[in-house]
Design an enzyme around this catalytic site. Sequence first.
Site, mmCIF file in Angstrom:
data_model
loop_
_atom_site.group_PDB
_atom_site.id
_atom_site.type_symbol
_atom_site.label_atom_id
_atom_site.label_comp_id
_atom_site.label_asym_id
_atom_site.label_seq_id
_atom_site.Cartn_x
_atom_site.Cartn_y
_atom_site.Cartn_z
ATOM 1 N N CYS A 124 77.548 47.851 27.327
ATOM 2 C CA CYS A 124 77.330 49.219 26.821
ATOM 3 C C CYS A 124 77.532 50.248 27.929
ATOM 4 O O CYS A 124 76.830 51.259 27.998
ATOM 5 C CB CYS A 124 75.938 49.366 26.195
ATOM 6 S SG CYS A 124 75.733 48.446 24.669
ATOM 7 N N GLN A 136 66.249 50.405 32.978
ATOM 8 C CA GLN A 136 66.542 49.320 33.913
ATOM 9 C C GLN A 136 65.696 49.367 35.179
ATOM 10 O O GLN A 136 65.549 48.348 35.863
ATOM 11 C CB GLN A 136 68.027 49.352 34.289
ATOM 12 C CG GLN A 136 68.957 49.031 33.133
ATOM 13 C CD GLN A 136 68.742 47.638 32.576
ATOM 14 O OE1 GLN A 136 68.451 46.698 33.313
ATOM 15 N NE2 GLN A 136 68.870 47.502 31.273
#
Length: 404
Positions: free
Chosen positions: A362, A201
Site C-alpha cells: 500500500c 507503524q
Amino acid sequence: MFNVNDIRKDFPILSRKVNGKPLVYFDNAATSQTPQQVIGGIVDYYSNHNANIHRGVHTLSQEATDLYEQARQKIQVHFNAKFSHEIIFTSGTTHGINLVANGFSSLLKKGDEIIVSALEHHSNIVPWQMLCERTGATLKVIPMNDEGELVMTEFDIMLSENTKLIFVNHVSNALGTVNSIEYIIEKAHQVGAAVLIDGAQSSPHIKADVQKLNVDFYVASAHKMCGPTGVGVLYGKEEWLKKLPPYQGGGEMIAEVTFEKTTYAELPHKFEAGTPNICGGIAFGAAIDYMNAIGFEVIANYENELLEYATEELLKIEGLKIYGTSKHKTSVISFNLEGIHPYDVGTILDKLGIAVRTGHHCAQPIMDYFKIPGTVRASFSFYNTKAEIDTLVEGVKKAKMMLS
C-alpha cells in the site's frame, strides 16, 4: 530482564505449525500477534461484562462503561495527551485520517496547500487527494532519496503561508524509515499549518509523547500493538477537535435532537457516533498495559538487535538488495532477489512456514520510485528471535536456488 523465550509463551499462535513447519511470523508491520493477557481480557469482557455503554443504569452497562473509559485513560497516559477527551476511539488509523480529512473540508479553500510525503501509505494519500478535489486545495509531495529518506531541503522550499496541513507518517511501513517529525512539526507551526502524524507503524516501537512533539493530530491502530483489529485512536489537540465538525451523525454524538435542530455532544463523544467497538477498546487498553510492562526502550533495543543481525545475514546472499537504508529505521527489511519476483519468493517462504509480506505494501509511489513491482518485506517484533532470522535466511537461499 528481557527473556524472549518467556515472552513467546504469552503468544499461543507462535507455537503452531504452518505447512508442517514451525511458524516464523515476520509480518508484524501488517498485524502484530496477540498475547494471552489481551485474549483473556476479551474473553472476560464477553463472559462477564457484555453490555452497551454510557446509556444504561444497570450494573453490566456501568461496568462496561467503566472498563471502556479506563482504557481511554490508559491510552491518554501512554501518549501523554493533556486531556482524556483528546483521545477519540476509531476503527483504526485509516478511520482517524479520514475523520480529520472530512473535518477540514469546511476549513480549506482554493489556493490553500496540503503537504504529504513520498513515503506515505495509501491511507495517507487518497483521503487528501479527495479533500483537494472537494476544496480546490493543492497537494504537494516531499520527495524521497535512494536511501528511503525524505529530502528535507525540498520540504523547506515548498513550505509557505499557503500551507494549511501537513501529513507525514512517523515510520514508513514499506521501508522502516523513521522520519524527522519533530523538525516537520516545528517548521509547520512557524507558518501556521496543522500537522497530522500517522503513527500506525511507529506505535509498536516508539512511545510518542504528543505534548512534547506538540503535534496537532496523531493516529494509531491497536492491531499493530498486540491488540485486536477494528479499533484505533485519534489524538487531537482540544482546540482542533472543537473546530472540526462531526464526522458521522447518530446516537451518542448528540446533546439534544429535535426535528428543527440537533446540538452535538462534548468531546470525545462528538466524534464517536453509534455503538463503539467496546471490547476492542478495552482490549486496546490491555495491550497498552502489556507492552508498557515490558518497556518500550527494552523493546526498541531488542528489535534493533534483530534488525542489525538480519540485515547483516541477508546481505551475505548474492543478488539480494535491501530497499530503505536509512540510519534511522525500525525493524523492517524490504528486499528483492535479482531477477526474481517478490511474490514467488514469498510463496516459497510460506511453504517453509515463514510469513512475510510481498507486494507494494500500500505504498505504490515508493515502488515506482525504485522502478520495481514490489518487495519482500520481513518485519520483526520483540517476540521474534535470531534463530527465526536464520530460518528466514536459509529460506531465501532455497527460494533463490529454486527460482534462478
